[in-house]
Enzyme design. Structure first.
Site, mmCIF file in Angstrom:
data_model
loop_
_atom_site.group_PDB
_atom_site.id
_atom_site.type_symbol
_atom_site.label_atom_id
_atom_site.label_comp_id
_atom_site.label_asym_id
_atom_site.label_seq_id
_atom_site.Cartn_x
_atom_site.Cartn_y
_atom_site.Cartn_z
ATOM 1 N N GLY A 45 111.234 90.881 10.521
ATOM 2 C CA GLY A 45 111.835 92.207 10.641
ATOM 3 C C GLY A 45 110.860 93.270 11.120
ATOM 4 O O GLY A 45 109.732 93.360 10.643
ATOM 5 N N SER A 69 108.771 89.862 -2.584
ATOM 6 C CA SER A 69 108.772 91.320 -2.508
ATOM 7 C C SER A 69 107.714 91.714 -1.483
ATOM 8 O O SER A 69 106.656 92.228 -1.810
ATOM 9 C CB SER A 69 108.455 91.926 -3.877
ATOM 10 O OG SER A 69 108.444 93.329 -3.809
ATOM 11 N N ILE A 70 108.014 91.392 -0.229
ATOM 12 C CA ILE A 70 107.045 91.592 0.857
ATOM 13 C C ILE A 70 106.989 93.064 1.276
ATOM 14 O O ILE A 70 105.940 93.598 1.585
ATOM 15 C CB ILE A 70 107.393 90.714 2.094
ATOM 16 C CG1 ILE A 70 107.555 89.238 1.688
ATOM 17 C CG2 ILE A 70 106.346 90.879 3.192
ATOM 18 C CD1 ILE A 70 106.322 88.527 1.232
ATOM 19 N N CYS A 128 118.130 94.082 3.543
ATOM 20 C CA CYS A 128 116.883 93.736 2.862
ATOM 21 C C CYS A 128 116.787 94.406 1.491
ATOM 22 O O CYS A 128 116.764 95.622 1.399
ATOM 23 C CB CYS A 128 115.689 94.147 3.716
ATOM 24 S SG CYS A 128 114.176 93.382 3.172
ATOM 25 N N LYS A 163 123.234 91.304 9.904
ATOM 26 C CA LYS A 163 122.856 90.431 8.788
ATOM 27 C C LYS A 163 123.278 91.070 7.467
ATOM 28 O O LYS A 163 122.811 92.145 7.113
ATOM 29 C CB LYS A 163 121.348 90.183 8.794
ATOM 30 C CG LYS A 163 120.912 89.166 7.744
ATOM 31 C CD LYS A 163 119.467 88.755 7.966
ATOM 32 C CE LYS A 163 119.068 87.620 7.052
ATOM 33 N NZ LYS A 163 117.696 87.165 7.316
ATOM 34 N N THR A 191 118.616 87.600 1.069
ATOM 35 C CA THR A 191 118.231 87.174 -0.277
ATOM 36 C C THR A 191 119.093 87.811 -1.365
ATOM 37 O O THR A 191 119.645 88.891 -1.191
ATOM 38 C CB THR A 191 116.752 87.507 -0.553
ATOM 39 O OG1 THR A 191 116.545 88.893 -0.285
ATOM 40 C CG2 THR A 191 115.827 86.683 0.321
ATOM 41 N N THR A 264 113.313 79.725 3.860
ATOM 42 C CA THR A 264 112.328 79.282 2.865
ATOM 43 C C THR A 264 111.766 77.894 3.168
ATOM 44 O O THR A 264 110.586 77.630 2.938
ATOM 45 C CB THR A 264 112.964 79.310 1.460
ATOM 46 O OG1 THR A 264 113.337 80.655 1.172
ATOM 47 C CG2 THR A 264 112.019 78.813 0.388
#
Length: 301
Positions: A45, A69-70, A128, A163, A191, A264
């Site tokens: 992203g 938790s990027i 997100c 998305k 997610t 993943t």
């Protein structure tokens, strides 16, 4: 044997694509697999300006999954065009760019900026669950989904994919809003919101408290939601969520997804995408199926 499918104006040589995030910009994986074999690459992203993301820890293993938790760490849209796109253009694979804005104007700005050669599609990240402002708020409100989709659609000639987040009461309403706004396709699911606690410190594992759950744990949720969305829209659906092997991928295709995205699993096994492509081919050979379209939406209820 035909494995090709179409998503909007994008012709995929097979229905297996990468999910945004876990595949970066493809460089690391190009050392393991031939990127030309993929149906498409969806890049990590992008935001208008570079983002450092959330402080560590950013990943936490759970039963049958990963919490992340990027915080949308990325180099920003300009650096992507300058540094990453030339590399991706050297392969014979469609490139889809995932964009995450904090305002409608940011989504539009990025869509206009990315309306260039070498990019086939724009995936609007309205879903997100990591960032305190932006994505989450848009993705849970059908009116906002419609508004962003309509404005991005006007701003680009590329295929527009929306998305969706699973963290809603009725995902069908959100899907219909995206279609009404002019989306060429819908991808789902992102997610599932979740959290973890450090029992020694009695604090959340993540500084942001909430993370996004992905991996095999979410597959039944994803499959159900894809099945529901396919019944209410007439545009293609890209299914994702916990796909770890070709059998998982086939489940999504059978319920009606036109393509599937692998997320993943790339962390667990960098060869995962090509193994899934080979597995689908083998399944088709064993069942004497000549065209992938015979599988898509073939579920018997």
């Amino acid at each position: 044997m035909n494995l090709s499918v179409e998503i909007g104006k994008i012709k995929l040589k097979n229905p297996v694509i990468t999910a945004s995030g876990t595949f970066g910009f493809g460089r690391e994986y190009s050392e393991y697999i031939d990127l030309n074999k993929l149906g498409a690459i969806v890049v990590k992203g992008l935001t208008v300006k570079p983002r450092e993301g959330n402080p560590p820890p950013r990943l936490f293993e759970t039963a049958s999954g990963i919490l992340n938790s990027i915080g949308l760490q990325n180099p920003g849209v300009d650096a992507f065009i300058e540094r990453e796109l030339p590399f991706l253009k050297s392969f014979d694979v469609p490139v889809i760019v995932n964009i995450a804005g904090e305002t409608v104007e940011e989504f539009v700005y990025m869509a206009e900026k990315l309306d260039i050669e070498g990019i086939e599609g724009i995936e609007i990240n309205v879903s997100c669950p990591n960032v305190k402002k932006g994505g989450m708020a848009f993705g849970v409100n059908p009116d906002d989904i419609f508004d962003i989709t309509r404005k991005v659609r006007k701003a680009t000639s590329k295929t527009v994919i929306v998305k969706l987040t699973p963290n809603v009461t009725d995902i069908k309403v959100c899907a219909k809003a995206a279609e009404k706004g002019g989306a060429d396709a819908i991808s789902l699911i992102n997610t599932v919101a979740g959290m973890a606690v450090d029992i020694d410190k009695r604090r959340p594992v993540f500084e942001n408290v909430i993370g996004g759950l992905s991996g095999p744990a979410i597959k039944p949720i994803a499959l159900k939601m894809v099945y529901e969305v396919v019944t209410v829209v007439s545009i293609p659906v890209i299914g994702m969520g916990g796909i770890m092997n070709y059998k998982d991928a086939l489940e999504f295709l059978i319920v009606g997804a036109r393509a599937i995205a692998v997320g993943t699993c790339n962390f667990v096994n960098p060869y995962c995408t090509v193994e899934i492509i080979d597995g689908i081919k083998k399944y088709m050979e064993e069942n004497e199926i000549e065209d992938i379209n015979e599988i898509i939406g073939s579920i018997k209820i």
